[in-house]
Design a protein around this motif. Sequence first.
Motif, short mmCIF file in Angstrom:
data_model
loop_
_atom_site.label_atom_id
_atom_site.label_comp_id
_atom_site.label_asym_id
_atom_site.label_seq_id
_atom_site.Cartn_x
_atom_site.Cartn_y
_atom_site.Cartn_z
N SER A 102 -31.26 -10.45 -51.12
CA SER A 102 -31.71 -10.32 -52.50
C SER A 102 -32.96 -11.14 -52.72
O SER A 102 -33.01 -12.32 -52.36
CB SER A 102 -30.60 -10.79 -53.45
OG SER A 102 -31.07 -10.84 -54.78
N SER A 103 -33.96 -10.52 -53.34
CA SER A 103 -35.21 -11.23 -53.63
C SER A 103 -35.10 -12.08 -54.89
O SER A 103 -35.95 -12.92 -55.16
CB SER A 103 -36.36 -10.24 -53.80
OG SER A 103 -36.22 -9.50 -55.01
N GLU A 104 -34.05 -11.82 -55.70
CA GLU A 104 -33.86 -12.49 -56.99
C GLU A 104 -35.10 -12.33 -57.88
O GLU A 104 -35.40 -13.18 -58.71
CB GLU A 104 -33.52 -13.96 -56.78
CG GLU A 104 -32.23 -14.15 -55.98
CD GLU A 104 -31.92 -15.59 -55.66
OE1 GLU A 104 -32.70 -16.47 -56.06
OE2 GLU A 104 -30.91 -15.83 -54.98
N GLU A 105 -35.80 -11.21 -57.70
CA GLU A 105 -36.99 -10.87 -58.48
C GLU A 105 -38.12 -11.89 -58.31
O GLU A 105 -39.01 -11.99 -59.16
CB GLU A 105 -36.65 -10.69 -59.96
CG GLU A 105 -35.70 -9.54 -60.25
CD GLU A 105 -36.28 -8.17 -59.91
OE1 GLU A 105 -37.48 -8.08 -59.57
OE2 GLU A 105 -35.52 -7.18 -59.96
N ASP A 106 -38.10 -12.64 -57.22
CA ASP A 106 -39.14 -13.62 -56.94
C ASP A 106 -40.10 -13.06 -55.89
O ASP A 106 -39.68 -12.73 -54.77
CB ASP A 106 -38.51 -14.92 -56.44
CG ASP A 106 -39.55 -15.98 -56.12
OD1 ASP A 106 -39.96 -16.07 -54.95
OD2 ASP A 106 -39.96 -16.70 -57.05
N ALA A 107 -41.39 -12.95 -56.24
CA ALA A 107 -42.36 -12.32 -55.36
C ALA A 107 -42.51 -13.06 -54.04
O ALA A 107 -42.62 -12.44 -52.97
CB ALA A 107 -43.71 -12.21 -56.07
N GLY A 108 -42.51 -14.39 -54.09
CA GLY A 108 -42.65 -15.16 -52.86
C GLY A 108 -41.45 -14.99 -51.94
O GLY A 108 -41.62 -14.82 -50.72
N ARG A 109 -40.26 -15.05 -52.50
CA ARG A 109 -39.05 -14.85 -51.70
C ARG A 109 -39.02 -13.44 -51.13
O ARG A 109 -38.65 -13.23 -49.97
CB ARG A 109 -37.81 -15.11 -52.55
CG ARG A 109 -36.50 -14.82 -51.85
CD ARG A 109 -35.30 -15.22 -52.70
NE ARG A 109 -34.07 -14.70 -52.16
CZ ARG A 109 -33.39 -15.23 -51.14
NH1 ARG A 109 -33.87 -16.30 -50.55
NH2 ARG A 109 -32.27 -14.69 -50.71
N HIS A 110 -39.44 -12.46 -51.93
CA HIS A 110 -39.47 -11.07 -51.46
C HIS A 110 -40.37 -10.94 -50.23
O HIS A 110 -39.98 -10.34 -49.23
CB HIS A 110 -39.98 -10.17 -52.58
CG HIS A 110 -40.23 -8.76 -52.15
ND1 HIS A 110 -39.23 -7.81 -52.13
CD2 HIS A 110 -41.35 -8.14 -51.71
CE1 HIS A 110 -39.73 -6.67 -51.68
NE2 HIS A 110 -41.00 -6.84 -51.44
N ARG A 111 -41.58 -11.51 -50.30
CA ARG A 111 -42.51 -11.41 -49.17
C ARG A 111 -41.93 -12.09 -47.93
O ARG A 111 -42.05 -11.58 -46.81
CB ARG A 111 -43.85 -12.04 -49.56
CG ARG A 111 -44.91 -11.99 -48.44
CD ARG A 111 -45.17 -10.54 -48.05
NE ARG A 111 -46.01 -10.42 -46.88
CZ ARG A 111 -47.32 -10.14 -46.94
NH1 ARG A 111 -47.91 -9.95 -48.10
NH2 ARG A 111 -48.01 -10.03 -45.83
N LEU A 112 -41.28 -13.24 -48.13
CA LEU A 112 -40.66 -13.94 -47.01
C LEU A 112 -39.57 -13.09 -46.36
O LEU A 112 -39.48 -13.01 -45.13
CB LEU A 112 -40.08 -15.27 -47.49
CG LEU A 112 -39.29 -16.07 -46.44
CD1 LEU A 112 -40.20 -16.50 -45.29
CD2 LEU A 112 -38.65 -17.30 -47.08
N LEU A 113 -38.74 -12.45 -47.18
CA LEU A 113 -37.66 -11.61 -46.64
C LEU A 113 -38.22 -10.44 -45.85
O LEU A 113 -37.71 -10.10 -44.77
CB LEU A 113 -36.78 -11.09 -47.79
CG LEU A 113 -35.90 -12.13 -48.48
CD1 LEU A 113 -35.23 -11.52 -49.70
CD2 LEU A 113 -34.85 -12.68 -47.51
N VAL A 114 -39.27 -9.80 -46.38
CA VAL A 114 -39.90 -8.69 -45.65
C VAL A 114 -40.40 -9.17 -44.30
O VAL A 114 -40.13 -8.56 -43.25
CB VAL A 114 -41.05 -8.09 -46.47
CG1 VAL A 114 -41.86 -7.11 -45.62
CG2 VAL A 114 -40.51 -7.37 -47.70
N ASP A 115 -41.12 -10.29 -44.29
CA ASP A 115 -41.68 -10.82 -43.04
C ASP A 115 -40.58 -11.18 -42.05
O ASP A 115 -40.70 -10.90 -40.84
CB ASP A 115 -42.55 -12.04 -43.32
CG ASP A 115 -43.85 -11.70 -44.04
OD1 ASP A 115 -44.20 -10.50 -44.06
OD2 ASP A 115 -44.49 -12.61 -44.59
N ARG A 116 -39.50 -11.80 -42.55
CA ARG A 116 -38.42 -12.21 -41.64
C ARG A 116 -37.71 -11.02 -41.04
O ARG A 116 -37.37 -11.01 -39.84
CB ARG A 116 -37.42 -13.09 -42.41
CG ARG A 116 -37.91 -14.48 -42.73
CD ARG A 116 -38.03 -15.34 -41.47
NE ARG A 116 -36.76 -15.48 -40.78
CZ ARG A 116 -35.87 -16.43 -41.06
NH1 ARG A 116 -36.11 -17.30 -42.05
NH2 ARG A 116 -34.75 -16.51 -40.36
#
Length: 340
Positions: A102-116
Amino acid sequence: MRSSRPPTMNDVAAAAGVGLKTVSRYVNGATNINAELSERIGAAIEALGYRHNLAAASIRPGRSSKVVGLIIGDLANPYYSVLARSVERVCTEHGYLLMSASSEEDAGRHRLLVDRLVAQRVDGLIVVPPRHATTPWATSTVAHAPMVLVDRPTGPLESVEVHTVLADNSGGARRATAAMLDGGARRIAFLGDSLELYTMRERLTGYHRALAEADHVSATGAAPPEPIVSDGAHSVEDAAAVVAGFLRDGVVDGVFAANNRAAIGTMQAFAAAGRRLPLVGFDDFEAAPLVTPAVSVVAQDVALMGRVAAETLLALIAGEAGPPTTHTLDVHLELRGSEL
């Protein structure tokens, strides 16, 4: 006694008395292996404690990790739970493991999850884009992994075309608002989350269209009903507080709750005040048919959305999908009595 060194396919082949290629075919799911050989290989794997390293295998050209990544907005939202379950079922049917986050609607966390997930060499991604991306992410990701977007398209920072699965948010909101107008309400409030969300903007568009097309407007030429918009209902508690204000001030005579949390908050405010207004929600939820009157909703087929997204991604992985398209799924207006 087992060695401290992890067993290899060579060890399995030696223990089973078969060739290395036969073991490789067995662990990769081949079904046309002699039954006696299969039994020997299976027994050797069990005795040695061998585990096939899919991550290492996926590094080789043309090989698959058999893993799909799913990034959603908020795991606590029942909407996304249904979506994830549907995606997982399709993946399981085709021999894939699903990794959800879950990105929790946070753009930075979302980008990190995609990269990981891309770094973990998943075979593909199903992604709910974040509320607002502060940097481009989809453009670079598509080059490394097949991707399908679900619930929302890419944001304004992206110019890439990607397979996308959406619901008819605008059409559903239009029908919901029109149902309350037909029942006699005129001062209908739009109660939703931030308009940074694509779904909220689309539902607000449908709400405005219904007000502009109201029957009494077309019949008499009168001005359309004045829109009353609240986009601060980020939680059930927020929605309840907003509706409590509506009831106290007498400014509205109907509520279009633009997501399930807004609808639940509206019901809480009605219960606390001991009175209610016409209500239609967007997204069904378990308690909606159980109260009196039952809550009318715009129902999305979230399971279908997940299935279409997963099947599209698997077709992409197999090289069988055509050019990027947007699948817009229909929604259903379920009138149960609360619209009046």
